[in-house]
Design a protein around this motif. Structure first.
Motif, PDB file in Angstrom:
ATOM      1  N   CYS A  58      10.216  16.746  -8.404  1.00 17.31           N
ATOM      2  CA  CYS A  58      10.325  15.639  -8.070  1.00 17.31           C
ATOM      3  C   CYS A  58      10.294  15.272  -6.486  1.00 17.31           C
ATOM      4  O   CYS A  58       9.272  14.251  -6.410  1.00 17.31           O
ATOM      5  CB  CYS A  58      11.851  14.638  -8.216  1.00 17.31           C
ATOM      6  N   LYS A  59      10.536  16.032  -5.673  1.00 15.53           N
ATOM      7  CA  LYS A  59      10.200  15.612  -4.343  1.00 15.53           C
ATOM      8  C   LYS A  59       8.706  15.975  -3.902  1.00 15.53           C
ATOM      9  O   LYS A  59       8.268  15.335  -2.962  1.00 15.53           O
ATOM     10  CB  LYS A  59      10.961  16.838  -3.390  1.00 15.53           C
ATOM     11  N   LYS A  60       8.037  16.831  -4.577  1.00 12.36           N
ATOM     12  CA  LYS A  60       6.520  17.156  -4.655  1.00 12.36           C
ATOM     13  C   LYS A  60       5.940  15.787  -4.923  1.00 12.36           C
ATOM     14  O   LYS A  60       4.726  15.466  -4.280  1.00 12.36           O
ATOM     15  CB  LYS A  60       6.074  18.146  -5.375  1.00 12.36           C
ATOM     16  N   MET A  61       6.322  14.841  -5.767  1.00 10.44           N
ATOM     17  CA  MET A  61       5.549  13.626  -6.260  1.00 10.44           C
ATOM     18  C   MET A  61       6.005  12.666  -5.448  1.00 10.44           C
ATOM     19  O   MET A  61       5.362  11.727  -4.978  1.00 10.44           O
ATOM     20  CB  MET A  61       5.993  13.554  -7.949  1.00 10.44           C
ATOM     21  N   VAL A  62       7.364  12.481  -4.966  1.00  9.28           N
ATOM     22  CA  VAL A  62       7.861  11.559  -4.301  1.00  9.28           C
ATOM     23  C   VAL A  62       8.780  12.215  -2.830  1.00  9.28           C
ATOM     24  O   VAL A  62       9.996  12.548  -3.284  1.00  9.28           O
ATOM     25  CB  VAL A  62       8.813  10.608  -4.884  1.00  9.28           C
ATOM     26  N   PRO A  63       8.104  12.254  -1.620  1.00 10.04           N
ATOM     27  CA  PRO A  63       8.908  13.299  -0.790  1.00 10.04           C
ATOM     28  C   PRO A  63      10.173  12.672  -0.131  1.00 10.04           C
ATOM     29  O   PRO A  63      10.763  13.295   0.429  1.00 10.04           O
ATOM     30  CB  PRO A  63       7.941  13.206   0.342  1.00 10.04           C
ATOM     31  N   ILE A  64      10.607  11.329  -0.667  1.00  7.64           N
ATOM     32  CA  ILE A  64      12.048  10.812  -0.274  1.00  7.64           C
ATOM     33  C   ILE A  64      13.117  11.738  -0.706  1.00  7.64           C
ATOM     34  O   ILE A  64      14.218  11.677  -0.065  1.00  7.64           O
ATOM     35  CB  ILE A  64      11.712   9.260  -0.486  1.00  7.64           C
ATOM     36  N   PHE A  65      12.898  12.238  -1.632  1.00 10.27           N
ATOM     37  CA  PHE A  65      13.966  13.119  -2.380  1.00 10.27           C
ATOM     38  C   PHE A  65      14.599  14.174  -1.219  1.00 10.27           C
ATOM     39  O   PHE A  65      13.743  14.645  -0.656  1.00 10.27           O
ATOM     40  CB  PHE A  65      13.618  13.926  -3.620  1.00 10.27           C
ATOM     41  N   THR A  87      11.856  -0.575  -3.757  1.00 12.95           N
ATOM     42  CA  THR A  87      10.344  -1.415  -4.225  1.00 12.95           C
ATOM     43  C   THR A  87       9.277  -0.658  -4.899  1.00 12.95           C
ATOM     44  O   THR A  87       9.564   0.729  -4.602  1.00 12.95           O
ATOM     45  CB  THR A  87       9.711  -2.170  -2.715  1.00 12.95           C
ATOM     46  N   PRO A  88       8.349  -1.083  -5.448  1.00  8.94           N
ATOM     47  CA  PRO A  88       7.579  -0.081  -6.184  1.00  8.94           C
ATOM     48  C   PRO A  88       6.447   0.563  -5.432  1.00  8.94           C
ATOM     49  O   PRO A  88       6.306   0.077  -4.343  1.00  8.94           O
ATOM     50  CB  PRO A  88       6.694  -1.191  -7.263  1.00  8.94           C
ATOM     51  N   ILE A  89       6.185   1.968  -5.543  1.00  6.90           N
ATOM     52  CA  ILE A  89       5.433   2.568  -4.997  1.00  6.90           C
ATOM     53  C   ILE A  89       4.179   2.962  -5.565  1.00  6.90           C
ATOM     54  O   ILE A  89       2.924   3.329  -4.848  1.00  6.90           O
ATOM     55  CB  ILE A  89       6.014   3.957  -4.426  1.00  6.90           C
ATOM     56  N   VAL A  90       3.893   2.596  -6.862  1.00  9.81           N
ATOM     57  CA  VAL A  90       2.423   2.640  -7.378  1.00  9.81           C
ATOM     58  C   VAL A  90       2.296   1.235  -8.407  1.00  9.81           C
ATOM     59  O   VAL A  90       3.408   0.548  -8.799  1.00  9.81           O
ATOM     60  CB  VAL A  90       2.400   3.903  -8.125  1.00  9.81           C
ATOM     61  N   ASN A  91       1.069   0.803  -8.666  1.00 13.05           N
ATOM     62  CA  ASN A  91       0.764  -0.078  -9.743  1.00 13.05           C
ATOM     63  C   ASN A  91       0.963   0.592 -10.924  1.00 13.05           C
ATOM     64  O   ASN A  91       1.037   1.828 -11.248  1.00 13.05           O
ATOM     65  CB  ASN A  91      -0.271  -0.901  -9.267  1.00 13.05           C
ATOM     66  N   ASN A  92       0.555  -0.453 -11.963  1.00  9.47           N
ATOM     67  CA  ASN A  92       0.529  -0.022 -13.613  1.00  9.47           C
ATOM     68  C   ASN A  92      -0.458   1.009 -13.847  1.00  9.47           C
ATOM     69  O   ASN A  92      -0.516   1.506 -14.713  1.00  9.47           O
ATOM     70  CB  ASN A  92       0.580  -1.289 -14.360  1.00  9.47           C
ATOM     71  N   ASP A  93      -1.404   1.069 -12.958  1.00 10.92           N
ATOM     72  CA  ASP A  93      -2.674   2.005 -13.037  1.00 10.92           C
ATOM     73  C   ASP A  93      -2.168   3.286 -12.179  1.00 10.92           C
ATOM     74  O   ASP A  93      -3.001   4.442 -12.462  1.00 10.92           O
ATOM     75  CB  ASP A  93      -3.861   1.298 -12.533  1.00 10.92           C
ATOM     76  N   GLY A  94      -0.821   3.507 -11.502  1.00 12.23           N
ATOM     77  CA  GLY A  94      -0.871   4.777 -10.888  1.00 12.23           C
ATOM     78  C   GLY A  94      -1.317   4.936  -9.368  1.00 12.23           C
ATOM     79  O   GLY A  94      -1.117   5.676  -8.785  1.00 12.23           O
ATOM     80  N   GLU A  95      -2.165   3.581  -9.011  1.00 15.56           N
ATOM     81  CA  GLU A  95      -2.319   3.764  -7.499  1.00 15.56           C
ATOM     82  C   GLU A  95      -1.449   3.257  -6.823  1.00 15.56           C
ATOM     83  O   GLU A  95      -0.768   2.408  -7.017  1.00 15.56           O
ATOM     84  CB  GLU A  95      -3.736   2.599  -7.516  1.00 15.56           C
ATOM     85  N   PRO A  96      -1.572   3.880  -5.516  1.00 17.99           N
ATOM     86  CA  PRO A  96      -0.359   3.591  -4.382  1.00 17.99           C
ATOM     87  C   PRO A  96      -0.413   2.131  -3.992  1.00 17.99           C
ATOM     88  O   PRO A  96      -1.511   1.527  -3.971  1.00 17.99           O
ATOM     89  CB  PRO A  96      -0.721   4.439  -3.250  1.00 17.99           C
ATOM     90  N   ASN A 103       4.379   8.233  -1.765  1.00 15.85           N
ATOM     91  CA  ASN A 103       3.754   9.263  -2.828  1.00 15.85           C
ATOM     92  C   ASN A 103       3.393  10.641  -2.244  1.00 15.85           C
ATOM     93  O   ASN A 103       2.698  10.593  -1.224  1.00 15.85           O
ATOM     94  CB  ASN A 103       2.458   8.434  -3.419  1.00 15.85           C
ATOM     95  N   GLY A 104       3.623  11.587  -3.121  1.00 19.23           N
ATOM     96  CA  GLY A 104       3.134  12.911  -3.062  1.00 19.23           C
ATOM     97  C   GLY A 104       2.099  13.232  -3.923  1.00 19.23           C
ATOM     98  O   GLY A 104       1.210  12.847  -4.257  1.00 19.23           O
ATOM     99  N   SER A 105       1.989  14.535  -4.024  1.00 22.05           N
ATOM    100  CA  SER A 105       0.976  15.144  -5.187  1.00 22.05           C
ATOM    101  C   SER A 105       1.337  15.181  -6.343  1.00 22.05           C
ATOM    102  O   SER A 105       2.687  14.932  -6.661  1.00 22.05           O
ATOM    103  CB  SER A 105       0.603  16.550  -4.549  1.00 22.05           C
ATOM    104  N   MET A 106       0.434  15.591  -7.404  1.00 22.26           N
ATOM    105  CA  MET A 106       0.868  15.719  -8.754  1.00 22.26           C
ATOM    106  C   MET A 106       1.778  16.988  -9.124  1.00 22.26           C
ATOM    107  O   MET A 106       1.590  18.105  -8.166  1.00 22.26           O
ATOM    108  CB  MET A 106      -0.496  15.732  -9.680  1.00 22.26           C
ATOM    109  N   PRO A 107       2.488  16.959 -10.075  1.00 19.72           N
ATOM    110  CA  PRO A 107       3.473  18.419 -10.183  1.00 19.72           C
ATOM    111  C   PRO A 107       2.588  19.257 -10.956  1.00 19.72           C
ATOM    112  O   PRO A 107       1.248  18.844 -11.515  1.00 19.72           O
ATOM    113  CB  PRO A 107       4.381  17.783 -11.092  1.00 19.72           C
TER     114      PRO A 107
END
Length: 428
Positions: A119-126, A134-143, A152-156
């Motif tokens: 999870c931390k790799k995808m979202v470093p705030i962990f 507040t949302p960090i991506v839109n429905n298309d997955g774009e930041p 946002n971080g990288s894909m798992p």
């Protein structure tokens, strides 16, 4: 001699007089707005720390029969709730040793660390003591634009995980955060942002691990007590995960329904048998689907009781529903199946589950104790509902007035009587 025995018995059953609210203090400005607790530590009934320690053999085997008996009579003292809950929820087998449990706890903590690292790799705030609202991506997955998008971080690297699953999980993080800040906010514990972040992380990691269910509002109310009771987040996570094995179907959603509606259907069947007059009255008010009880079942009566009383209610329910075979089912990720009636096994079952096993009827075993508890609430308001409820709003109002005014022990005893009455009526 007889009078002396009576006096001794009264002393044996007396309340300890201890202020149990000190274990889960309420913020001073909120004290007038929260239901008062009715739970007391009854000497000789409540499972105490001394009795709990005495229930273990030298190498760690637990006398689950004696423990269940105590819990069903008077709940668990707050000082040992965490340890006892792990057994009630099937995290540990009573027949295991201290060494076996320590090894299992170590393995689970390592597994939680792995999940959290993903999870931390995808979202470093962990792991920072902060969380997202507040949302960090839109429905298309774009930041999203701005500071939130930078979280946002990288894909798992996890095999088999799709972009869609990652997007859906990231979209849920802000909703989890919004629910976290509303969770048990009257408690001093959640004045700390770090403690709020702990709850957020456990919920977020679970929604990543169980992405078929994901996160649904109400899960925060189930998870919060585990985070408060267990100091280690990994232990809180696995306690919550085992609780969700019982409850996750309540949160399964599709375009037309939620899983808790299955229990509402069972409630309808029960009320039709045990109180046909009230059931027909509710039917006439278009309340025969019992949707007004939706929240009660979804969050296990967290709104109807004080924090301390809801914990007491849960542990007594879990003790009454306890089946020693559930540990084996949990470890194999299997659904519990009807068991051959065995005297030794029955002794280790809670009183509600014991009756279920003895009946051997799959149909009668579908109803969880929580459903019969709702039925007991309805029965306690029978006259008021029949006389005053002219519409569904009245039903909601009458049931809502129960908040903070229900004796959990009496309600549970009434639920057991309704269960017995229902099974007897079905057989006749």
């Amino acid at each position: 001699m007889g009078n002396a025995c009576l006096c001794l018995q009264d002393t044996f059953r007396r309340s300890s007089g201890e202020d149990l609210g000190k274990y889960y203090p309420t913020r001073p400005e909120c004290e007038e707005d929260v239901p008062k607790s009715r739970f007391k530590h009854w000497v000789g009934r409540t499972l105490s720390e001394r009795r709990w320690k005495a229930a273990f053999t030298e190498d760690g085997h637990l006398d689950i029969v004696g423990v269940l008996r105590r819990i069903q009579r008077g709940g668990i003292h707050p000082s040992i709730k965490a340890a006892a809950w792990e057994f009630l929820l099937g995290c540990y087998d009573p027949d295991s040793t201290y060494d076996e449990r320590n090894e299992l706890r170590k393995q689970r903590r390592e597994k939680y660390a792995e999940l959290k690292a993903e999870c931390k790799k995808m979202v470093p705030i962990f792991g920072t003591g902060k969380f997202i609202t507040t949302p960090i991506v839109n429905n298309d997955g774009e930041p999203v634009e701005g500071e939130a998008g930078n979280l946002n971080g990288s894909m798992p690297d996890t095999a088999g995980v799709t972009d869609k699953e990652v997007i859906q999980w990231k979209l849920s993080l802000s909703q989890i955060g919004l629910d976290v800040v509303r969770t048990d906010r009257t408690l001093v514990f959640y004045e700390s942002e770090a403690n709020q972040a702990r709850l957020w992380e456990v919920l977020a990691v679970y929604s990543w691990m169980d992405n078929k269910i994901g996160y649904v509002q109400g899960m925060n109310d189930i998870c919060s007590p585990m985070v408060i009771l267990l100091e280690d987040d990994a232990d809180a996570f696995w306690c919550y995960e085992h609780a969700m094995r019982r409850l996750r179907e309540n949160f399964r959603t599709n375009a037309s329904s939620m899983g808790v509606q299955t229990q509402l259907g069972t409630l309808s069947q029960i009320m039709k048998v045990v109180d046909p007059q009230l059931h027909q009255h509710l039917e006439n008010l278009d309340g025969g689907e019992y949707l007004f009880a939706f929240r009660m079942l979804m969050v296990l009566f967290r709104r109807e009781f004080s924090f301390l009383d809801s914990l007491y209610l849960w542990e007594v329910m879990w003790a009454m529903e306890y089946n020693p075979n559930m540990f084996k089912c949990y470890e194999k990720s299997e659904e519990p199946t009807a068991e051959k009636v065995d005297t030794e096994m029955l002794k280790k079952c809670g009183k509600f589950e014991r009756k279920n096993v003895e009946t051997g009827s799959e149909e009668d075993r579908k109803g969880a104790l929580a459903v019969y508890l709702v039925a007991s609430f309805l029965e306690s308001k029978n006259k008021k509902l029949l006389q005053e409820a002219k519409g569904l709003d009245d039903v909601v109002q009458i049931m809502g007035d129960m908040t903070g005014n229900v004796d959990a022990k009496r309600a549970l005893n009434k639920a057991l009587r309704i269960h017995k009455k229902y099974i007897k009526a079905k057989k006749s």
